[in-house]
Design an enzyme around this catalytic site. Structure first.
Site, PDB file in Angstrom:
ATOM      1  N   GLU A 157       0.794  -1.218   0.000  1.00 24.22           N
ATOM      2  CA  GLU A 157       0.000   0.000   0.000  1.00 24.22           C
ATOM      3  C   GLU A 157       0.838   1.285   0.000  1.00 24.22           C
ATOM      4  OE1 GLU A 157      -3.344   0.099  -0.162  1.00 24.22           O
ATOM      5  OE2 GLU A 157      -3.463  -2.093  -0.219  1.00 24.22           O
ATOM      6  N   SER A 212     -53.037 -25.826  38.899  1.00 22.03           N
ATOM      7  CA  SER A 212     -52.859 -26.126  40.326  1.00 22.03           C
ATOM      8  C   SER A 212     -51.605 -25.502  40.924  1.00 22.03           C
ATOM      9  CB  SER A 212     -52.819 -27.645  40.526  1.00 22.03           C
ATOM     10  OG  SER A 212     -54.058 -28.225  40.166  1.00 22.03           O
TER      11      SER A 212
END
Length: 836
Positions: free
Chosen positions: A86, A465
């Site tokens: 780069e 229940s």
């Protein structure tokens, strides 16, 4: 000489014009240039991560995946590769590279197109942080000036570090730390030279030169990077050849989730957004939940396996699809693999295609492309599903179940593949600490990908229940004892407005007459619960139940409340049972323990309610039992954000909680002596052998027509609630007949809390309590133990099978002794006077 003089003057004029032009451009764009000093304190956008209390990653949220690395963490080979490819003069230029710009300009002049870039790493950094990628002259000019400013402010090492962390590298990965994970599943420091060169080549075109999109293009670009490294002297010829010849092996690696708790992750995400706003997705914030990873794994395994067991015993609903029929040309392996890769997976359930059926086995192709065998033991369960209450005959061979070309679901059980299916029913489980309200495990459904609806916190269902312990607790508060006799006999209540009689029934519909309260709750006698409710009073019972955090509107003003007509979430039920487990204190559940910023600084610490049992100032509690019914959100974290912890209010007495626990312990262990003919079991007896400890208790819950099945219970330091049912409220859980192919341990008959939900609770507790020693019973003060007659609940002087010891709150124990006539059983001959 005159020509040279004129040429020199022209050169000076051009230089002055150039400098003037540059200065003019600088003055023109200066107001628009960003303050590059912000790079000194830049906060890189990293995803928010959610963890368990013990540091296991549950999930991460955010569009950008980034794993920040320091300059010292960047491998030298990667730095060399980036510079060689780069910006070869990175350490020499002031932010822009005049030589590179000149070379690029010559290429443009000769070719007419920009074939060669001239951006330095510093310029790329300037563009990534402050500019767009639009190809305009003014953008390039700004980029140059910003790059020069950056070079004046930062060192080369700081520039490289920011570049390595900021650059986009495809597949939502930003920075080389994240890219190493995404493409190779490794830490950046563990990559080979070939892999580092592959990453270094990607900034040119990250979306198309990555090895997932195209291995060929990625390989070609890697080789260019390696050649540049060789030319610049960063690698030797042998290193170059070895790296160049190494094949690129890459695939997409998602975030390495260490703990499967997607429903809790979503709760944490929603909480963080509410507290900190939408910016949390890029904040790098670490949100720690209260989950215990070991308990969460146990809950997930227990709940899902139990749900699949329920679904499979009701029969096989057939293939997902038929890809080709008998006689048609079969699909080849490549076509099958392509099709399967497009199918979802749901936890342990994997899509597969049947490619061979032979005798009592079948071969399938899996999503991975592998071929696997389904043995007979893995499919013999698969009777045909007819209805929720009826199944077909047991299959005798694989062809009775499967056919070549069918797409099916399979899962691995004990290292062997087994036929499976996506269940129609669903489930939820919540486990929490009764000492501080911390949620230790949470399962919101079968699979988060399949359904994101969180049944643990959002599904309001009738509790059946499971409501009875709260009703019996209300009666204890009014003086009932565990030995109080309640008439277990049919009830007929005429409703003049409807012109019908209400006849609540036991399940099964058997009645044994006057029965002690301990037995009534443990065996879940419906008519006894109704009589207890009547004794306390409907309005009084509803008011009492709000002490546990239940809201008035959730509790019907009807005697059906005693049978569980009230509707609650699994989280609310677990919270209610915690009151019994901790000695009577109301604790709001919480699920966020702390929050840290990306640097480990503490942003939030939970301060949950605490239980104070001695020397407590009652005024320090911000939440009293009188205003519990006004609470809007059971999982409201606001109180946990206070600087100081608050004391949890005591909403029932320690003695009441103890006695209710006694009845729930009997739900599992029953009572009496089987050798003497007085033994009996509660509805939760299935937990006896697997757990084999006496410091546990719970309560089954089944609604009318078995539309909802529950089991809630406690153990040392833990309360857990399990729910199973259909999201379609009208659908019943049904019943099953015995499968001739299975052994005697199978569950059959009508589905109910004990059969449908309790197995998950048992399996979870087996794992949860493996290292928890059994605890001795701690009897509160003002609790006495006296010998009573089993039949009447009165005092007795006998010391045989007709007597037993029972606990009483001091002052409520019986004072009369049973007479010989009463102990003979003749005392209840008259039916004209009901008990309760």
């Amino acid at each position: 000489m005159k020509f040279i003089k004129r040429l020199l003057i022209l050169a000076i004029i051009c230089i002055l014009l150039g400098v003037g032009t540059i200065f003019g451009f600088y003055v023109y764009v200066k107001p628009e240039l960003p303050d590059v000093a912000t790079l000194k304190d830049v906060e890189l956008q990293t995803p928010m991560q959610v963890y368990s209390a013990d540091g296991k990653l549950i999930s991460q949220f955010g569009e950008k995946r980034r794993i920040p690395v320091t300059y010292n963490d960047i491998p030298q080979d990667l730095i060399d590769a980036l510079i060689a490819t780069e910006d070869s003069r990175f350490y020499d230029h002031p932010g822009i590279d005049p030589i590179g710009i000149t070379r690029a300009a010559i290429v443009v002049a000769m070719s007419g197109s920009a074939k060669q870039g001239a951006s330095t790493i510093t310029q790329q950094l300037a563009r990534n942080f402050f500019l767009s990628n639009e190809k305009k002259i003014m953008r390039k000019i700004k980029e140059i000036f910003i790059a020069i400013h950056i070079e004046q402010l930062l060192t080369k090492q700081e520039i490289m570090e920011l570049y390595a962390n900021k650059i986009f590298l495809g597949y939502r990965s930003y920075g080389f730390g994240a890219a190493a994970r995404v493409y190779f599943g490794k830490d950046l420091q563990d990559l080979t030279l070939s892999e580092l060169a592959t990453l270094a080549g990607m900034p040119k075109a990250p979306s198309t030169m990555n090895p997932i999109y195209s291995v060929e293009r990625a390989t070609n670009r890697r080789n260019v990077v390696l050649k540049r490294m060789l030319d610049e002297g960063y690698v030797t010829r042998s290193e170059y050849e070895q790296a160049k010849n190494e094949p690129i092996v890459a695939r997409y690696h998602g975030a390495e989730i260490e703990l499967n708790a997607p429903y809790m992750a979503e709760m944490a995400r929603a909480w963080a957004v509410e507290q900190y706003g939408e910016d949390v997705y890029e904040s790098g914030m670490k949100v720690y939940t209260t989950l215990d990873s070991r308990l969460q794994n146990a809950a997930e395994k227990a709940a899902i396996n139990n749900l699949l067991s329920y679904d499979e015993r009701h029969g096989y609903r057939g293939a997902v699809a038929t890809l080709w029929k008998d006689g048609a040309e079969p699909w080849d392996a490549e076509k099958i693999a392509k099709h399967l890769k497009q199918q979802p997976t749901y936890g342990e359930l994997n899509p597969a295609v049947v490619i061979k059926v032979d005798g009592k086995a079948a071969e399938v192709e899996l999503q991975s492309g592998e071929t696997a065998t389904l043995p007979w033991d893995g499919m013999k369960w698969a009777r045909r599903y007819r209805t929720d209450t009826r199944q077909g005959t047991a299959p005798k061979q694989a062809a009775d179940i499967l056919a070549v070309g069918e797409q099916i679901w399979v899962r691995k059980v004990d290292d062997a593949w087994q036929l499976s299916q996506v269940p129609d029913a669903n489930t939820a489980m919540v486990a929490m600490s009764p000492e501080n309200g911390a949620i230790k495990a949470l399962v919101g459904g079968f699979n988060f990908v399949h359904s994101k609806f969180n049944r643990a916190t959002q599904s309001v269902r009738q509790v059946g229940s499971a409501i009875k312990p709260f009703i019996y607790s209300a009666a204890l508060d009014q003086g009932m004892t565990l030995a109080t006799l309640i008439n277990d006999a049919p009830i007929n209540k005429w409703d003049s407005s409807q012109g019908t009689a209400w006849r609540p029934k036991n399940s099964p519909p058997t009645y044994i007459g006057p029965t002690r309260a301990r037995i009534g709750l443990a065996t879940s006698k419906n008519v006894m619960a109704v009589r207890v409710l009547r004794k306390v009073g409907l309005d009084e019972t509803i008011d009492f139940l709000t002490r546990f955090g239940f809201k008035h509107e959730e509790l019907p003003r009807s005697e059906t409340l005693a049978l569980g007509a009230g509707s609650l979430t699994p989280m609310q039920v677990a919270q209610g049972f915690s009151v019994f487990a901790n000695g009577g204190y109301y604790l709001k559940p919480y699920f966020i323990s702390k929050v840290e910023d990306p640097f480990g600084q503490l942003l939030f610490t939970a301060h949950p309610q605490t239980i104070c049992r001695e020397n407590c100032d009652s005024n320090t509690s911000k939440l009293s039992s009188d205003n519990l019914m006004e609470e809007e959100n059971l999982l409201d974290e606001t109180a946990a954000m206070e600087n100081e912890p608050e004391f949890a209010p005591q909403v029932i007495s320690e003695q009441n909680a103890f006695l209710t626990r006694e009845m729930m312990e009997a739900n599992i262990w029953g009572g009496g002596d089987w050798r003497q003919g007085t033994g009996w079991n509660g509805t939760g007896w299935r937990a006896q052998k697997p757990l084999n400890r006496r410091d546990i208790g719970g309560k089954t819950g089944t609604t009318n027509d078995s539309k909802d099945a529950w089991y809630s219970g406690f153990a040392p330091g833990l309360v857990a609630t399990v729910w199973v049912g259909f999201d379609d409220h009208s659908r019943e859980l049904g019943r099953t007949s015995r499968n001739a192919n299975l052994d005697n341990s199978q569950i059959s008959g009508a589905e109910a809390g004990a059969k449908t939900a309790q197995p998950a609770w048992i399996d979870f507790m087996v794992d949860a309590l493996v290292d928890v020693p059994a605890q001795r019973k701690v009897v509160p003060s003002d609790i006495v133990k006296v010998r009573i007659d089993r039949d009447t609940g009165l005092l007795t002087r006998k010391n045989d099978a007709s007597s037993m010891f029972e606990f009483f709150e001091k002052g409520t124990e019986p004072t009369d002794y049973v007479s010989s006539a009463a102990s003979s059983g003749n005392i209840y001959e008259s039916e004209g006077e009901e008990l309760f």
